[in-house]
Write a protein that holds these residues in place. Structure first.
Motif, PDB file in Angstrom:
ATOM      1  N   PHE A  29       0.807  -1.240  -0.033  1.00 18.59           N
ATOM      2  CA  PHE A  29       0.138  -0.022  -0.067  1.00 18.59           C
ATOM      3  C   PHE A  29       0.852   1.194  -0.038  1.00 18.59           C
ATOM      4  O   PHE A  29       0.500   2.278  -0.740  1.00 18.59           O
ATOM      5  N   SER A  30       1.862   1.258   0.924  1.00 16.37           N
ATOM      6  CA  SER A  30       2.880   2.435   0.737  1.00 16.37           C
ATOM      7  C   SER A  30       4.244   1.723   1.533  1.00 16.37           C
ATOM      8  O   SER A  30       4.392   0.882   2.221  1.00 16.37           O
ATOM      9  N   SER A  53      10.223   7.831   2.239  1.00 15.18           N
ATOM     10  CA  SER A  53       9.269   8.213   1.070  1.00 15.18           C
ATOM     11  C   SER A  53       9.318   9.719   0.795  1.00 15.18           C
ATOM     12  O   SER A  53       9.171  10.120  -0.335  1.00 15.18           O
ATOM     13  N   SER A  99       7.380  -1.366   4.650  1.00 16.50           N
ATOM     14  CA  SER A  99       6.076  -1.192   3.959  1.00 16.50           C
ATOM     15  C   SER A  99       4.908  -1.543   4.793  1.00 16.50           C
ATOM     16  O   SER A  99       4.835  -2.198   5.583  1.00 16.50           O
ATOM     17  N   ARG A 100       3.820  -1.039   4.355  1.00 11.22           N
ATOM     18  CA  ARG A 100       2.369  -1.539   4.722  1.00 11.22           C
ATOM     19  C   ARG A 100       1.626  -1.896   3.480  1.00 11.22           C
ATOM     20  O   ARG A 100       1.642  -1.630   2.639  1.00 11.22           O
ATOM     21  N   THR A 102      -1.750  -2.425   4.014  1.00 11.37           N
ATOM     22  CA  THR A 102      -3.059  -1.315   4.002  1.00 11.37           C
ATOM     23  C   THR A 102      -2.660  -0.310   4.575  1.00 11.37           C
ATOM     24  O   THR A 102      -1.582  -0.070   5.339  1.00 11.37           O
ATOM     25  N   MET A 103      -3.682   0.806   4.564  1.00 11.95           N
ATOM     26  CA  MET A 103      -3.398   1.952   5.303  1.00 11.95           C
ATOM     27  C   MET A 103      -3.041   1.817   6.812  1.00 11.95           C
ATOM     28  O   MET A 103      -2.129   2.595   7.473  1.00 11.95           O
ATOM     29  N   ILE A 104      -3.599   0.831   7.523  1.00 15.32           N
ATOM     30  CA  ILE A 104      -3.418   0.895   8.928  1.00 15.32           C
ATOM     31  C   ILE A 104      -3.005  -0.442   9.293  1.00 15.32           C
ATOM     32  O   ILE A 104      -2.741  -0.854  10.525  1.00 15.32           O
TER      33      ILE A 104
END
Length: 121
Positions: A29-30, A53, A99-100, A102-104
């Motif tokens: 996701f990020s 980032s 990294s993730r 998902t957002m949370i």
């Protein structure tokens, strides 16, 4: 899961240059930060360069002024430009990413398989 694929290692003479690349793929996701570590025979793995980032970078004194890390956020790819290489830079270089999925979601740390850099005449 996140996969990191490195490329660009090889044999170079002292004073020469190499450029390493690392592309991330998978459940992303990020990406919070990416970096390069290295490990020489008989030594511990050490940080070579890191970039967030937002573009903030960090280098140890041993490579500052010689190595430059950069990233292409759209491609989830990080690069390491290595100039004025010395025999003591010889090591296996590993890409690292935080990294993730998902957002949370939790922060996941991933490692590449490593690429050999040998500096020798």
């Amino acid at each position: 899961q996140v996969q990191l694929v490195e490329s660009g290692g090889g044999l170079v003479q002292p004073g020469g240059s190499l450029r390493l690349s690392c592309a991330a793929s998978g459940s992303i996701f990020s990406i919070i930060a990416m970096g390069w570590y290295r490990q020489a025979p008989g030594k511990e793995r050490e940080l070579v360069a890191a970039i967030t980032s937002g573009g903030s970078t960090n280098y140890p004194d041993s490579v500052k002024g010689r190595f430059t890390i950069s990233r292409d956020n759209a491609k989830n790819t990080v690069y390491l430009q290595m100039n004025s290489l010395k025999p003591e830079d010889t090591a296996v270089y590993y890409c690292n990413a935080g990294s993730r999925a998902t957002m949370i979601g939790p922060l996941v740390l991933s490692w590449g398989q490593g690429t050999q850099v040998t500096v020798s005449s």
